[in-house]
Design a protein around this motif. Structure first.
Motif, PDB file in Angstrom:
ATOM      1  N   UNK A 267       0.835  -1.214   0.000  1.00 29.62           N
ATOM      2  CA  UNK A 267       0.000   0.000   0.000  1.00 29.62           C
ATOM      3  C   UNK A 267       0.863   1.255   0.000  1.00 29.62           C
ATOM      4  N   UNK A 268       1.949   1.217   0.767  1.00 30.42           N
ATOM      5  CA  UNK A 268       2.847   2.376   0.816  1.00 30.42           C
ATOM      6  C   UNK A 268       3.506   2.609  -0.540  1.00 30.42           C
ATOM      7  N   UNK A 269       3.916   1.531  -1.196  1.00 36.01           N
ATOM      8  CA  UNK A 269       4.542   1.673  -2.517  1.00 36.01           C
ATOM      9  C   UNK A 269       3.571   2.313  -3.500  1.00 36.01           C
ATOM     10  N   UNK A 270       2.339   1.835  -3.519  1.00 36.90           N
ATOM     11  CA  UNK A 270       1.356   2.357  -4.473  1.00 36.90           C
ATOM     12  C   UNK A 270       1.031   3.815  -4.168  1.00 36.90           C
ATOM     13  N   UNK A 271       0.924   4.160  -2.909  1.00 35.02           N
ATOM     14  CA  UNK A 271       0.505   5.509  -2.539  1.00 35.02           C
ATOM     15  C   UNK A 271       1.657   6.515  -2.489  1.00 35.02           C
ATOM     16  N   UNK A 272       2.866   6.052  -2.129  1.00 37.96           N
ATOM     17  CA  UNK A 272       3.953   7.001  -1.873  1.00 37.96           C
ATOM     18  C   UNK A 272       5.085   6.926  -2.884  1.00 37.96           C
ATOM     19  N   UNK A 273       5.383   5.762  -3.439  1.00 37.67           N
ATOM     20  CA  UNK A 273       6.546   5.616  -4.309  1.00 37.67           C
ATOM     21  C   UNK A 273       6.198   5.621  -5.796  1.00 37.67           C
ATOM     22  N   UNK A 274       5.235   4.834  -6.185  1.00 37.96           N
ATOM     23  CA  UNK A 274       4.964   4.644  -7.614  1.00 37.96           C
ATOM     24  C   UNK A 274       4.429   5.920  -8.238  1.00 37.96           C
ATOM     25  N   UNK A 275       4.906   6.263  -9.445  1.00 37.23           N
ATOM     26  CA  UNK A 275       4.361   7.454 -10.112  1.00 37.23           C
ATOM     27  C   UNK A 275       2.866   7.305 -10.367  1.00 37.23           C
ATOM     28  N   UNK A 276       2.174   8.412 -10.364  1.00 38.94           N
ATOM     29  CA  UNK A 276       0.751   8.384 -10.666  1.00 38.94           C
ATOM     30  C   UNK A 276       0.526   7.926 -12.104  1.00 38.94           C
ATOM     31  N   UNK A 277      -0.493   7.118 -12.286  1.00 40.25           N
ATOM     32  CA  UNK A 277      -0.892   6.711 -13.629  1.00 40.25           C
ATOM     33  C   UNK A 277      -1.588   7.895 -14.295  1.00 40.25           C
ATOM     34  N   UNK A 278      -1.282   8.171 -15.561  1.00 37.75           N
ATOM     35  CA  UNK A 278      -1.929   9.308 -16.233  1.00 37.75           C
ATOM     36  C   UNK A 278      -3.457   9.229 -16.139  1.00 37.75           C
ATOM     37  N   UNK A 279      -4.066  10.365 -15.994  1.00 35.40           N
ATOM     38  CA  UNK A 279      -5.521  10.439 -15.858  1.00 35.40           C
ATOM     39  C   UNK A 279      -6.190   9.811 -17.081  1.00 35.40           C
ATOM     40  N   UNK A 280      -7.209   9.013 -16.821  1.00 31.85           N
ATOM     41  CA  UNK A 280      -7.943   8.369 -17.903  1.00 31.85           C
ATOM     42  C   UNK A 280      -7.370   7.039 -18.355  1.00 31.85           C
TER      43      UNK A 280
END
Length: 947
Positions: A267-280
C-alpha cells in the motif's frame, strides 16, 4: 528572507538529549542523538507489546574520508535537529577536516507503511574529498524469539525457475547474510529483507536504489544488526560545494503474518513511491507486445497493422511494436525499407480505435550505423567515449542490443534525454519500454563522473534516473515500462521512475507464476508485468488458453503472441473472455489487494495458487493451478477472511460447488477444488456475503446435442461438434472418449460457445461425446444420451511414399543427434515458417564443413519426382543451407535459410539411383541449426501429388 526560511524549516530546534517521534499506523520510531550519533531509542508497531529497539541502537555515520590521497578518521559533531512542516526530521552534523556537513533525514510520508532514512553529505571545503561507504540505514534490533526467521527473495530476472526463489532461514546466532543487489545479475536478491516471528509480528527493511548495493543481517544471541545501502568498498569523489545523496532505505513494523507485512509495504509503494498513472488510463493497462508473431525484424507495415487489429479484436488496450521496427541497433528510427511510411499508419489506426501506442527501445545500446541521428560506437556518428568499453574495428551489434552507454557520462546522458523525448514526441507515444541494461556496473572511461570502479553503478543509476524523470516531466501522460533482459532491474528505486517492472524474461506459465509468487512478498502485483508467449518454450501449459493467461493475470498482464495465425476461433474467444475478466474483476482489485501465499511456491509438479483479497471492494480471487500433479481434487484453505462472516463463492470453470460459505470453514477446512486434467486451472471468485447473493449465481438451463460432423484427410480426422445453448451458461466442457462409459481415452476441452472443432483424431475410429454447461450457479450435462460418431477412413495416397516411412541407405546428423522421423527435436510436429507438417525428417547441421546427409535408394525406377519444403525448424533460430544430390551431384539447393523462411524443392528423379538430402551450416557455426525436410516424399510417374 533567509532567516525566515530557516525558521520555517526547523520548527523544533534541539540540543543533544532531545528525541523525535515519527509514526505511521504500522510503525513508530523514536530517534535521538547520543555521542554525536543518531540513536534509535524505540522501534515498534504502535500498541504492540514487543519492541524491536529499546535502547542504544546507534545509526552509523561515515567513519573515514580521503583527502589528498590519505584516509582521515571523521569526528562528527551534532549541531541541530528538527522537523519541518511536512514532518521530515533532519539531524545536522559537521566534521572539521575535511570540512563536511552531513544531514541524517527521516521521513514518515503516509498513513501506513515504513519510515524512510537517507543521508546528504556536502563538501564545504576547498578541496575534493573521497567519500567512503555511508549506509542508508543501520539498525541494531532485538530478536523476538526462537521462531523468528529472515526472509528474502531473488528477482528471477531472466528465468524465475533458475534465477528466482523465496528463501527463509532461522535467525540463529552467527547468521550472516549479505544480500547483494545487482541489476546485471538476474539471480540477485530484491533489496528487501523481512524478519518474521510465527504469525504474530514482523519487520522489514528495503533499499530505494537500483545500483550495486546490499541488505545485510548479522545475528548474535539476542540482537541482530541490519544494514541497507551501498557496498562496503564504495568510494567516490565530491568537489567543493557538491552534495552527495546517499539513497534512501526504509524500515517497517507490522503485526500478523508475512503477507500482512507485505500488504502494508504494498500500500505504501502504491501511494507514496509509484508514479501516478496518467488520468484516464486504466491500471494496469492490458498491453499487447509484438515481436515473434511477425517474424521479428522481418516485419513489415502490413504485418504490424494486421497485429494491431488482432490486438483490438481480443480486447487489449495498448499495442507495442517490440524489437523489430528499426533498421539496426542504435539507429532508433523506423526502418525506411520495411516501413516506408514510418509510424504514421500504425499511430493513426491505434489512436482512432481508442487504443494506446507503445514502443520498445533499448535506447542506451549503440551500434555502427552511419545515420546522423544514430547512437554509434564508431564512424561519423560515433561517440566511442560514451560507452563502457572499447570495440574492435570489425565489431558488430546483435539484432537489438549492442554497446552499452554509461549514463555517468554527462554528454551521453544529455543525448539520451533528448533522444527519449524525441521518441515520445515524434511518435506520439503513450507508453515507452526500455531494455538491455540501461544501468551499468563497470566502465573503463576516465572522463565520466565516476572515478573508481566501485562508484560506476551509483553514477550510472543517477544518470538513468535523471533521464526517466525528465522524460516524465516533459510528458506527464506517458507510461513507462522497466524491462532489462526481463526483471533484472527490480527494486524500490526503479519503481519510483517507471509504472511497470517486468517480472521475468521467460514468458512461460511456470516462470510467470514463480516470479509473481516470489516478487509479491516485496512488491505489489499491480506493477509486476508478466508476459505470455504461447508455444515458444515447447512445454505443457503454454497453449494460448486459460492456463497460460491466468499465470500472468495475477499481475500486470502483457500478452506476447507468437503464432496467432495458428489460433483456432475458440482460443481467440477465450483470450477475449479473459481480457474482459481482467478488466471487470481482476484490475479493480489490484490497487489495494492483499496477496496471500496460501500454497507453496509453484514447482510444476504440485498444485499451486494464491488468494487475492480487496478489503476496499469486499471481494477476492483464488487463482488455482493443477500442473503435472496426479490428484484431481484438493482442499485449499483461504486466509484473511472474517471467521464469523459468510462469503459467496463461484468459479469461472465450475471447479467448485457454488454457494455461501462461512469464513471459518474456508480458512480451517478450505474449499474443495476439482480440476479433472493436468495443466488445468480456475478462477474462483469470493465476495463478502454482506453484499448479498450475486445475481449471476443461477444454474444452467437444459440443452441438447446436435449431430457431429466428422471429416478425415490423408493423415488425421476432425469433428465439428455443436449443441443448443444452455440458459445462464458462460462456457462449456466438451468430453470425448473412445469408450461408451468414458472410462478411457478421454479428451476434454473448455469452450466459450456452443460449438467446437476437435482435431488430431484417428481416422476410422468411433467416438462418444458429451457436453457439460458451466454457469456461475452450477453445472449440468446435456439432456439425453451421449453423442456418437465415427470418423471416415483416411484418404488414400496412391503413388506417394514419404521418406520418413521408408528405409534409407545411411544418415548422419550434427551435434550428436540422430535423424528423427515425423517430429522435431522436442518430439513435437515439424514446423517451418509457421506452418505445421504431419510428415517429414528432422536433422542437424555440423559445426564444420561436414554435410548432414540422408541417403535414399531410388534405383527401382518407379519414382519420377522428389518434393519437400525445407527450412530452419520453427523451434530453433539457426542458419542452414539445403542441397539435393542425385548420384552425388548437386542438382538443387537453397540459399542460406533462417527461421521463418521456407524453400520448396521439386526435383526430377528419372534415371537416378541415389538421392541425397544434404544440410550444411550457414557459415556461422551450428548453434540452433535445426533442419527440417517437411513432407519429404517420392512421387510415382503417374501419380497426382496433392501437396
Amino acid at each position: 528572507m533567509m532567516i525566515l526560511s530557516q525558521f520555517l524549516l526547523f520548527l523544533c530546534i534541539s540540543s543533544p538529549g532531545d528525541s523525535w517521534t515519527l509514526e505511521t499506523s504500522d510503525t513508530r520510531i523514536v530517534i535521538g542523538v547520543q555521542d554525536n550519533l543518531p540513536v534509535i531509542q524505540q522501534l515498534e508497531t504502535p500498541g504492540a507489546a514487543f519492541k524491536w529497539a529499546a535502547g542504544e541502537g546507534y545509526v552509523p555515520l561515515m567513519a573515514q574520508a580521503g583527502v589528498e590521497g590519505q584516509l582521515v578518521d571523521l569526528q562528527w559533531a551534532f549541531g541541530k535537529g528538527g522537523t519541518d512542516t511536512d514532518g521530515v526530521l533532519r539531524l545536522h552534523f559537521t566534521n572539521e577536516r575535511p570540512k563536511l556537513a552531513l544531514v541524517s533525514v527521516w521521513r514518515a510520508r503516509a498513513k501506513h507503511g515504513p519510515i524512510e532514512h537517507w543521508v546528504e553529505i556536502t563538501n564545504q571545503g576547498e578541496e575534493s574529498v573521497m567519500l567512503t561507504q555511508q549506509e542508508s540505514l543501520g539498525l541494531l534490533l532485538n530478536i523476538p524469539g526462537e521462531e523468528t526467521e529472515a526472509w528474502w527473495v531473488k528477482r528471477g530476472g531472466s528465468n524465475a525457475s533458475t534465477q528466482g526463489g523465496t528463501f527463509h532461514e532461522p535467525l540463529h546466532p552467527g547468521l550472516d547474510l549479505n544480500l547483494l543487489s545487482n541489476c546485471e545479475d538476474g539471480a540477485s536478491p530484491v533489496p528487501w529483507l523481512a524478519l518474521q516471528t510465527g504469525d504474530a509480528h514482523g519487520l522489514y527493511v528495503g533499499w530505494e536504489f537500483s545500483g550495486l548495493g546490499r541488505v545485510a543481517a548479522n545475528a548474535q544471541t539476542d540482537t541482530v544488526r541490519l544494514g541497507a545501502g551501498l557496498c562496503p568498498e564504495f568510494r567516490t569523489d565530491i568537489m567543493p560545494g557538491e552534495t552527495f545523496y546517499v539513497p534512501p532505505a526504509f524500515v517497517g513494523c507490522y503485526t500478523g503474518d508475512l503477507d500482512s507485512g507485505s500488504y502494508s509495504l504494498h500500500r505504501w509503494i502504491v501511494e507514496a513511491l509509484r508514479p501516478n498513472i496518467p488520468e484516464g488510463t486504466d491500471d494496469p493497462t492490458l498491453a499487447y507486445n509484438l515481436y515473434l508473431d511477425v517474424g521479428g525484424n522481418r516485419a513489415t507495415e502490413a504485418d504490424v497493422l494486421r497485429s494491431a487489429r488482432f490486438c483490438h479484436d481480443i480486447g487489449f488496450e495498448t499495442f507495442m511494436p517490440d524489437a523489430m521496427w528499426f533498421p539496426s541497433t542504435g539507429d532508433w528510427r523506423w526502418d525506411p525499407v520495411r516501413f516506408p511510411n514510418g509510424v504514421r499508419p500504425i499511430e493513426e489506426f491505434l489512436h482512432s480505435a481508442g487504443m494506446k501506442l507503445a514502443l520498445w527501445c533499448a535506447w542506451t545500446n549503440g551500434g555502427v550505423s552511419e545515420d546522423p541521428g544514430a547512437l554509434s560506437v564508431r564512424g561519423a556518428a560515433g561517440h566511442p567515449d560514451w560507452f563502457t568499453g572499447d570495440f574492435a574495428p570489425d565489431w558488430q551489434p546483435a539484432a537489438f542490443s549492442g554497446g552499452q552507454v554509461c549514463l555517468a557520462c554527462e554528454e551521453a546522458k544529455s543525448w539520451e534525454i533528448q533522444k527519449t523525448q524525441w521518441l515520445v514526441g515524434f511518435h506520439k507515444l503513450d507508453y515507452l519500454k526500455h531494455d538491455c541494461g540501461p544501468i551499468v556496473n563497470h566502465c573503463n572511461k576516465t572522463t565520466h563522473r565516476h572515478h573508481y570502479d566501485s562508484d560506476v553503478s551509483y553514477w550510472a543509476t543517477m544518470g538513468y534516473y535523471e533521464v526517466q524523470e525528465q522524460l516524465r516531466r516533459a510528458f506527464p501522460h506517458l507510461i513507462l515500462e522497466n524491462c532489462s533482459g526481463g526483471g533484472h532491474i527490480k527494486d524500490f528505486g526503479v519503481i519510483q521512475r517507471t509504472h511497470y517492472t517486468v517480472t521475468t524474461d521467460t514468458l512461460s506459465n511456470l516462470p510467470d507464476r514463480q516470479s509473481l509468487y516470489d516478487s509479491t512478498f516485496a512488491l505489489p502485483p499491480i506493477l509486476l508485468q508478466a508476459y505470455t508467449y504461447e508455444w515458444e518454450y515447447k512445454v505443457p501449459g503454454d497453449d494460448p488458453e486459460p492456463f497460460l493467461w491466468r499465470s500472468a493475470m495475477m499481475g500486470a498482464w502483457q500478452i506476447d503472441p507468437t503464432r496467432t495465425a495458428k489460433w483456432i476461433p475458440t482460443q481467440k474467444e477465450l483470450a477475449r473472455r479473459h481480457a474482459d475478466i481482467y478488466k471487470q474483476w481482476v484490475r479493480p482489485m489490484l490497487r489495494d489487494v492483499k496477496v496471500h501465499h496460501i500454497l507453496p511456491r509453484p514447482d510444476g509438479k504440485h498444485w499451486d495458487g494464491m488468494f487475492y483479497w480487496s478489503q476496499a471492494l469486499s471481494r477476492g480471487t483464488l487463482y488455482v493451478f493443477r500442473p503435472d500433479a496426479p490428484e484431481n481434487e484438493r482442499r485449499i484453505p483461504l486466509k484473511g477472511l472474517a471467521r464469523d462472516s459468510k462469503y459467496w463463492l463461484w468459479s469461472e470453470d465450475g471447479s467448485i460447488a457454488s454457494g455461501e460459505y462461512r469464513g471459518a470453514d474456508l480458512m480451517d477446512e478450505g474449499v474443495a477444488v476439482h480440476l479433472s486434467a493436468p495443466y488445468s486451472s480456475d478462477l474462483i471468485y469470493v465476495r463478502d456475503g454482506a453484499l448479498g447473493k450475486p445475481g449471476e449465481l443461477v444454474a444452467p438451463g437444459a440443452f441438447s446435442l446436435k449431430e457431429a460432423d466428422a471429416q478425415s484427410d490423408y493423415f488425421e480426422a476432425s469433428a465439428t461438434l455443436a449443441w443448443t445453448p444452455a440458459a445462464g451458461a458462460h462456457g462449456y466442457r466438451v468430453v470425448l472418449s473412445t469408450e461408451a462409459d468414458f472410462g478411457t481415452g478421454i479428451t476434454e476441452q473448455r469452450v466459450p460457445e456452443t460449438n467446437c472443432t476437435l482435431t488430431g483424431l484417428a481416422p476410422g475410429q468411433g467416438y462418444y461425446w458429451k457436453v457439460e454447461a458451466i454457469a456461475y450457479g452450477g453445472k449440468r450435462f446435456n439432456d439425453g444420451d451421449a453423442g456418437v460418431f465415427t470418423t471416415p477412413a483416411a484418404k488414400p495416397l496412391d503413388g506417394i511414399q514419404f521418406l520418413s516411412d521408408g528405409p534409407w541407405i545411411s544418415a548422419n546428423a550434427g551435434a550428436d543427434n540422430q535423424v528423427k522421423r515425423d517430429c522435431n527435436y522436442y518430439n513435437n510436429p515439424i514446423g517451418i515458417a509457421g506452418n505445421t507438417y504431419p510428415k517429414g525428417l528432422w536433422t542437424h547441421a555440423f559445426d564444420d564443413a561436414t554435410p548432414a546427409d540422408i541417403v535414399m535408394d531410388v534405383s527401382t525406377g518407379q519414382w519420377r519426382w522428389f518434393a519437400a519444403d525445407a527450412g530452419v525448424e520453427d523451434a530453433a533460430s539457426g542458419s542452414i543451407q539445403f542441397q539435393v544430390l542425385l548420384d552425388d551431384e548437386v542438382v538443387a539447393e537453397s540459399p542460406v535459410m533462417r527461421t521463418g523462411q521456407r524453400h520448396r524443392f521439386q526435383v526430377e528423379l528419372t534415371g537416378a539411383e541415389k538421392l541425397t538430402l544434404r544440410v550444411l551450416n550457414g557459415g556461422d557455426g551450428y548453434a540452433s541449426d535445426h533442419a527440417a525436410w517437411a513432407m519429404a516424399r517420392l512421387i510415382a510417374k503417374d501419380a497426382t501429388d496433392p501437396f
